[in-house]
Design an enzyme around this catalytic site. Structure first.
Site, short mmCIF file in Angstrom:
data_model
loop_
_atom_site.label_atom_id
_atom_site.label_comp_id
_atom_site.label_asym_id
_atom_site.label_seq_id
_atom_site.Cartn_x
_atom_site.Cartn_y
_atom_site.Cartn_z
N GLU A 35 0.83 -1.21 0.00
CA GLU A 35 0.00 0.00 0.00
C GLU A 35 0.86 1.25 0.00
O GLU A 35 1.84 1.34 0.75
CB GLU A 35 -0.89 -0.02 1.24
CG GLU A 35 -2.31 0.38 0.97
CD GLU A 35 -3.03 -0.61 0.08
OE1 GLU A 35 -3.19 -0.30 -1.12
OE2 GLU A 35 -3.44 -1.67 0.57
N HIS A 36 0.49 2.20 -0.86
CA HIS A 36 1.21 3.47 -1.02
C HIS A 36 2.65 3.24 -1.49
O HIS A 36 3.54 4.06 -1.25
CB HIS A 36 1.18 4.28 0.28
CG HIS A 36 -0.17 4.83 0.59
ND1 HIS A 36 -0.64 6.02 0.07
CD2 HIS A 36 -1.19 4.33 1.35
CE1 HIS A 36 -1.87 6.24 0.51
NE2 HIS A 36 -2.23 5.22 1.28
N SER A 69 -25.93 6.04 -16.36
CA SER A 69 -25.63 4.98 -15.42
C SER A 69 -26.88 4.55 -14.68
O SER A 69 -27.77 5.37 -14.40
CB SER A 69 -24.57 5.45 -14.41
OG SER A 69 -24.43 4.52 -13.35
N GLY A 125 -16.69 3.96 -3.08
CA GLY A 125 -16.05 4.56 -1.92
C GLY A 125 -15.56 3.57 -0.89
O GLY A 125 -15.35 3.92 0.26
N GLY A 127 -12.74 1.59 -1.18
CA GLY A 127 -11.34 1.23 -1.31
C GLY A 127 -11.11 0.03 -2.19
O GLY A 127 -10.07 -0.63 -2.11
N SER A 129 -11.46 0.20 -5.66
CA SER A 129 -11.15 0.70 -7.00
C SER A 129 -12.33 0.67 -7.94
O SER A 129 -12.22 0.24 -9.09
CB SER A 129 -9.97 -0.07 -7.60
OG SER A 129 -8.81 0.14 -6.86
N SER A 130 -13.46 1.18 -7.47
CA SER A 130 -14.60 1.33 -8.38
C SER A 130 -14.24 2.27 -9.53
O SER A 130 -14.72 2.10 -10.66
CB SER A 130 -15.82 1.84 -7.63
OG SER A 130 -15.54 3.08 -6.99
N ASP A 175 -4.08 0.16 -9.37
CA ASP A 175 -5.49 -0.21 -9.50
C ASP A 175 -5.83 -0.62 -10.93
O ASP A 175 -6.49 -1.64 -11.17
CB ASP A 175 -6.38 0.95 -9.06
CG ASP A 175 -6.20 1.30 -7.60
OD1 ASP A 175 -5.54 0.52 -6.87
OD2 ASP A 175 -6.70 2.35 -7.18
N TYR A 227 -4.49 12.24 1.04
CA TYR A 227 -3.78 11.36 0.12
C TYR A 227 -2.69 12.14 -0.61
O TYR A 227 -1.54 11.69 -0.73
CB TYR A 227 -4.76 10.74 -0.88
CG TYR A 227 -4.17 9.67 -1.77
CD1 TYR A 227 -4.29 8.33 -1.43
CD2 TYR A 227 -3.49 10.00 -2.94
CE1 TYR A 227 -3.74 7.34 -2.25
CE2 TYR A 227 -2.93 9.03 -3.74
CZ TYR A 227 -3.07 7.70 -3.40
OH TYR A 227 -2.52 6.73 -4.20
#
Length: 386
Positions: A35-36, A69, A125, A127, A129-130, A175, A227
């Site tokens: 992560e990161h 959508s 929302g 986390g 990766s939508s 992602d 972020y």
């Protein structure tokens, strides 16, 4: 998933009055570890999950783009030159941003306007990766319809560019790489500097393990200041240590350059350096002895993200603590942090206990009800139907 395919086709027909030329899909992702590290040129080990975004698409013979959508009302209509303005809803910016990047990078004199209808079961929302699932489903569709002939790596980099330059989120390429290159029952070892990938079999089912995703329903946004501040801190540290990216820092260099960094920046670097090492160690352990032995690495990752990188929340910490107390062999937050989801590696016979315990803990803490689902490592973006 057949109902989502049908929903995409039906939604397109209802919205635009004619059938789509095809339907494409791309999965969300869970990051097993790493992560990161992506925007620091390091390593990550994500997997594509069995939740997908589906886009029904048709070329319309004009220069205009229309996007609708199942999750939002109305049709967003725009020229690509208008993308990035305040008049376009954020969700549609991911769609049109991907189109704009591809059109600018591979221009054509022919009209490229398309109509798009979106359906998805990737939680928003959370986390997972939508946004990348949306970009990548659009990317593979336009790659086919515009006859671009781009590789999966090209499309991943285009998706990252769309997030960075159009949406304004300073994310890395992890992602999109996971969404485009995922493989069933496998994670993807991603070298975020070279963009090379390697398939790493997981073997969870053989060892009677479940990768449980817990959605805290605490929404986050990668475009938020926190972020961006983490990324800026890493770039500042790299400059102070005299390297191009933190990928180039090892424990010895970090120790030697400790005097150059304030305490907060030092801890940010320590997370990245240790996380890169954990990713490579996780891959080694998976190959040598299987997933039963990676739990401590996942938990160490969470502790580092909590204490050194400071991107966890009380809800994420609660999920990890409760999961470990009720049988999980490892657990960590996944994604950029500041909300979203956690993952727990859980023996099959403990899954119900872990779910019940986390649910009760959330009630006791006064939080809303979390969401749970078992993640199944799945294939990446693809065309689903004509």
């Amino acid at each position: 998933m057949a109902h989502l395919l049908d929903s995409a086709k039906a939604g397109f027909l209802t919205t635009y009055g004619e059938p789509a030329e095809g339907v494409w899909s791309a999965p969300g992702r869970a990051n097993l570890i790493g992560e990161h590290t992506d925007y620091n040129g390091g390593f990550a080990l994500p997997l594509a999950i069995d939740r997908r975004t589906w886009v029904a698409v048709r070329c319309n013979g004009t220069d205009r783009f229309r996007v609708a959508s199942a999750m939002y009302t109305g049709v967003v209509e725009a020229l690509l030159s208008e993308v990035g303005g305040d008049q376009i809803p954020k969700w549609a910016t991911y769609v049109l941003g991907m189109a704009a990047v591809l059109d600018a990078g591979y221009p054509s004199s022919e009209p490229r306007g398309v109509d798009i209808f979106v359906v998805s079961d990737v939680p928003l929302g959370a986390g997972l990766s939508s946004s990348a699932a949306l970009e990548c489903s659009v990317g593979v569709a336009l790659n086919d319809l515009w006859n671009l002939g781009l590789s999966r790596t090209d499309l991943a980099l285009a998706g990252q560019r769309a997030e960075n330059t159009v949406v304004g989120a300073p994310t890395g390429v992890m992602d999109q790489s996971a969404s485009l290159k995922g493989k069933a029952d496998s994670a993807i070892l991603l070298d975020c500097r070279s963009n090379e990938t390697e398939v790493v079999p997981l073997g969870l089912r053989a060892d009677h393990l479940v990768l449980l995703i817990v959605d805290t329903r605490e929404e986050h946004s990668h475009a938020d200041n926190e972020y961006a501040e983490r990324r800026a801190s890493c770039e500042k540290a790299a400059a102070l240590l005299g390297v191009a990216q933190l990928r180039d820092v090892d424990e010895e260099l970090l120790k030697a350059g400790r005097h150059l960094l304030d305490d907060e920046t030092y801890r940010r670097v320590r997370h990245v350096v240790s996380e890169d090492a954990r990713v490579l160690e996780t891959v080694r352990v998976l190959r040598d002895s299987g997933p039963l032995n990676i739990g401590s690495l996942l938990t160490q990752s969470h502790i580092s993200l909590r204490d050194d990188f400071e991107v966890t929340t009380q809800r994420l910490n609660l999920v990890v603590d409760v999961a470990l107390a009720h049988g999980a062999i490892g657990a960590r937050m996944t994604g950029g942090g500041f909300g979203g989801s956690a993952i727990a590696l859980v023996p099959e016979n403990c899954v119900d206990e872990v779910i019940n315990a986390i649910g009760l803990a959330f009630v006791a803490a006064g939080y809303g009800e979390p969401g749970f689902f078992r993640a199944v490592a799945s294939d990446g973006a693809r065309k689903e139907s004509d």
